[in-house]
Design an enzyme around this catalytic site. Structure first.
Site, mmCIF file in Angstrom:
data_model
loop_
_atom_site.group_PDB
_atom_site.id
_atom_site.type_symbol
_atom_site.label_atom_id
_atom_site.label_comp_id
_atom_site.label_asym_id
_atom_site.label_seq_id
_atom_site.Cartn_x
_atom_site.Cartn_y
_atom_site.Cartn_z
ATOM 1 N N ARG A 89 10.051 -54.138 4.638
ATOM 2 C CA ARG A 89 11.313 -54.392 4.007
ATOM 3 C C ARG A 89 11.109 -54.859 2.687
ATOM 4 O O ARG A 89 12.183 -54.538 1.946
ATOM 5 C CB ARG A 89 11.982 -55.573 4.735
ATOM 6 C CG ARG A 89 12.341 -54.999 6.453
ATOM 7 C CD ARG A 89 12.669 -56.328 7.301
ATOM 8 N NE ARG A 89 13.443 -57.281 6.742
ATOM 9 C CZ ARG A 89 13.533 -58.615 7.039
ATOM 10 N NH1 ARG A 89 12.652 -59.097 7.914
ATOM 11 N NH2 ARG A 89 14.404 -59.299 6.616
ATOM 12 N N LYS A 123 9.157 -64.472 16.130
ATOM 13 C CA LYS A 123 7.922 -65.381 15.812
ATOM 14 C C LYS A 123 8.205 -66.647 16.650
ATOM 15 O O LYS A 123 7.231 -67.334 17.071
ATOM 16 C CB LYS A 123 7.689 -65.756 14.421
ATOM 17 C CG LYS A 123 7.499 -64.514 13.376
ATOM 18 C CD LYS A 123 7.122 -64.781 11.930
ATOM 19 C CE LYS A 123 8.011 -65.151 11.373
ATOM 20 N NZ LYS A 123 8.552 -64.246 10.254
ATOM 21 N N ASP A 145 6.235 -57.879 13.001
ATOM 22 C CA ASP A 145 6.944 -58.768 12.134
ATOM 23 C C ASP A 145 6.129 -58.554 10.685
ATOM 24 O O ASP A 145 6.813 -58.188 9.623
ATOM 25 C CB ASP A 145 7.246 -60.278 12.485
ATOM 26 C CG ASP A 145 8.127 -60.838 11.273
ATOM 27 O OD1 ASP A 145 9.090 -60.203 10.949
ATOM 28 O OD2 ASP A 145 7.548 -61.633 10.496
ATOM 29 N N SER A 168 13.300 -60.989 12.838
ATOM 30 C CA SER A 168 12.225 -61.291 12.314
ATOM 31 C C SER A 168 11.601 -62.948 12.736
ATOM 32 O O SER A 168 10.709 -63.367 13.171
ATOM 33 C CB SER A 168 12.173 -61.177 10.927
ATOM 34 O OG SER A 168 11.270 -61.949 10.148
ATOM 35 N N HIS A 187 13.401 -74.396 13.304
ATOM 36 C CA HIS A 187 13.023 -73.679 12.112
ATOM 37 C C HIS A 187 14.061 -73.631 11.153
ATOM 38 O O HIS A 187 15.459 -73.691 11.425
ATOM 39 C CB HIS A 187 13.012 -72.261 12.837
ATOM 40 C CG HIS A 187 12.906 -71.258 11.697
ATOM 41 N ND1 HIS A 187 11.561 -70.813 11.200
ATOM 42 C CD2 HIS A 187 13.538 -70.289 11.022
ATOM 43 C CE1 HIS A 187 11.335 -69.964 10.171
ATOM 44 N NE2 HIS A 187 12.839 -69.640 9.861
HETATM 45 N N1 URA Z 1 12.215 -65.515 7.359
HETATM 46 C C1 URA Z 1 11.576 -64.849 8.042
HETATM 47 O O1 URA Z 1 10.649 -65.061 8.993
HETATM 48 N N2 URA Z 1 11.957 -63.506 8.228
HETATM 49 C C2 URA Z 1 13.013 -62.969 7.362
HETATM 50 O O2 URA Z 1 13.302 -61.828 7.501
HETATM 51 C C3 URA Z 1 13.626 -63.710 6.333
HETATM 52 C C4 URA Z 1 13.191 -65.276 6.515
#
Ligand code: URA
Length: 417
Positions: free
Chosen positions: A168, A187, A161, A183, A82
């Site tokens: 947020r 995922k 999320d 977050s 990621h």
């Molecule tokens: N990428 C994400 O998936 N979440 C965040 O809070 C910031 C970047």
């Protein structure tokens, strides 16, 4: 248990318990906690922070708020990577075939681009007929047989999320390191891989503006991995200038093809070799970094990494004639050269400005519902450290738009030399 007590505890700087975090996530996802109470808790977390253990529990609860994929019937360790996002960041598309050509299994769920950053899914969809909507079963079969698959976000994964991120966004709590870490990691953990490599970017075009904050985020995500028994590693890389030369969807795919033919930009190639060597060690394909690095380099040189990319595109129904002949990709109506106004050495190419300019040329979206022009973007002719002469080409803008005078000015200002 009452939500107001949980808010009070965090407001007073206490660490939340596992039960409190479970109560919040479960009830918020099930619409039993109103947004105003969730907002108050998010702001308290933003202001008071969270310990790594609390953040790991939050991550676990978010992961478990929806489906969690089980990839255990695919033999071997599954790897995922990621990037926290950047400009010209096409790493997954080069790295995936490189590590898969060495025997790793990459199972990746990706997102779309928004604002100045591009998205892997959009880049892939610039290859005609490419399918990012495989079923979970097709995805698993492909990882097993080809060694890599990349699909779009599954709506059933990590609903917590989705709700928390949206909140947020409108409560000025996006830039909290525990909230970003949970977050991203929830995922990644929900999509089932055994090992995760994180590329934490810093600089003008990145989420984290400084190296120090990037390190804090990387450390926290690594600690989440330790608490939850996952092999999570991270690297910190610069996003002060765009990665490689191409910014924009099919322009980046052409650069991916060049790189997989071992003719790519040095920064992109080195980043992929480094990331790949770490991933091959994580996947236990090699027991040391250097052997993995050498194997990856060999597969760039002998064409095996490129062949794996072709196999991957074919498995997801993309038209591989474009991969063999990139001149088939659509070219924009206007190619606008930007020339240097003096002699000098390039000191900076502001990634944020280039990313925004590419979006304004049609290559990105301001809101998720915007459509993208796959051929629009910017191709740099210079990188930081290069010398430049008066009237020499700095970059070329690609667009179908008739009036881009403001973008031309924007791009000129991105270059400091
Ligand atoms: N990428 C994400 O998936 N979440 C965040 O809070 C910031 C970047």
């Amino acid at each position: 248990m009452f939500m107001e007590d949980i808010i009070e505890h965090k407001r007073d700087g206490l660490a939340l318990t596992e039960e409190e975090i479970h109560f919040f996530i479960q009830n918020y996802v099930n619409n039993k906690i109103p947004d105003y109470q969730a907002s108050a808790l998010l702001m308290a977390i933003y202001l008071k922070g969270m310990t790594s253990y609390e953040t790991a529990i939050l991550t676990k609860e978010m992961r478990d708020s929806g489906e969690v994929w089980d990839l255990s019937d695919i033999p071997g360790l599954k790897v995922d990577k990621h990037s926290t996002g950047g400009v010209g960041d096409k790493v997954s598309l080069v790295l995936g075939p490189m590590v898969a050509s060495c025997g790793a299994k990459l199972a990746k769920m990706s997102g779309r681009g928004l604002g100045h950053t591009g998205g892997t899914l959009d880049k892939l969809e610039s290859i005609p007929c490419f399918d990012i909507y495989e079923t979970y079963e097709e995805f698993k079969e492909q990882v097993k047989n080809v060694g890599m698959a990349i699909i779009g976000q599954d709506e059933n994964l990590d609903p917590a999320d989705k709700k928390i991120y949206a909140l947020r966004d409108v409560t000025a709590t996006v830039s909290s390191i525990p909230l970003i870490a949970s977050s991203i990691m929830s995922k990644k953990l929900a999509s089932g891989s055994d090992c995760i490599l994180l590329d934490v970017k810093y600089g003008s075009g990145a989420f984290m503006k400084t190296k120090e904050d990037a390190k804090k985020l990387g450390d926290l995500m690594e600690q989440i991995g330790e608490h939850l028994n996952k092999d999570v590693r991270y690297e910190i890389t610069s996003m002060e200038e765009p990665l490689g030369y191409a910014v924009g969807n099919n322009l980046e795919i052409k650069e991916v093809i060049e790189t997989l033919n071992n003719r790519g930009p040095k920064d992109l190639t080195l980043l992929c070799l480094n990331s790949g060597a770490i991933m091959l060690e994580q996947a236990k394909i090699f027991d040391n970094y250097q052997d993995g690095y050498n194997a990856l380099l060999k597969n760039l040189e002998n064409g095996k990494a490129f062949d794996k990319f072709v196999e991957f595109v074919k498995a997801q129904k993309g038209d591989i004639s474009y991969i063999y002949d990139p001149s088939k990709f659509k070219v924009s109506k206007y190619l606008i050269p930007i020339f240097a106004a003096k002699n000098g050495i390039i000191k900076k190419i502001d990634a944020l400005t280039i990313g925004k300019a590419s979006m304004h040329l049609g290559g990105g979206r301001m809101v998720l519902t915007d459509t993208i022009d796959m051929s629009a973007g910017i191709v740099l002719n210079k990188k930081v450290g290069d010398s430049v002469k008066n009237n020499e080409l700095l970059c070329t803008l690609h667009t179908d738009k008739d009036d881009v005078k403001e973008v031309i000015e924007e791009v000129k200002e991105a270059f400091i030399y």
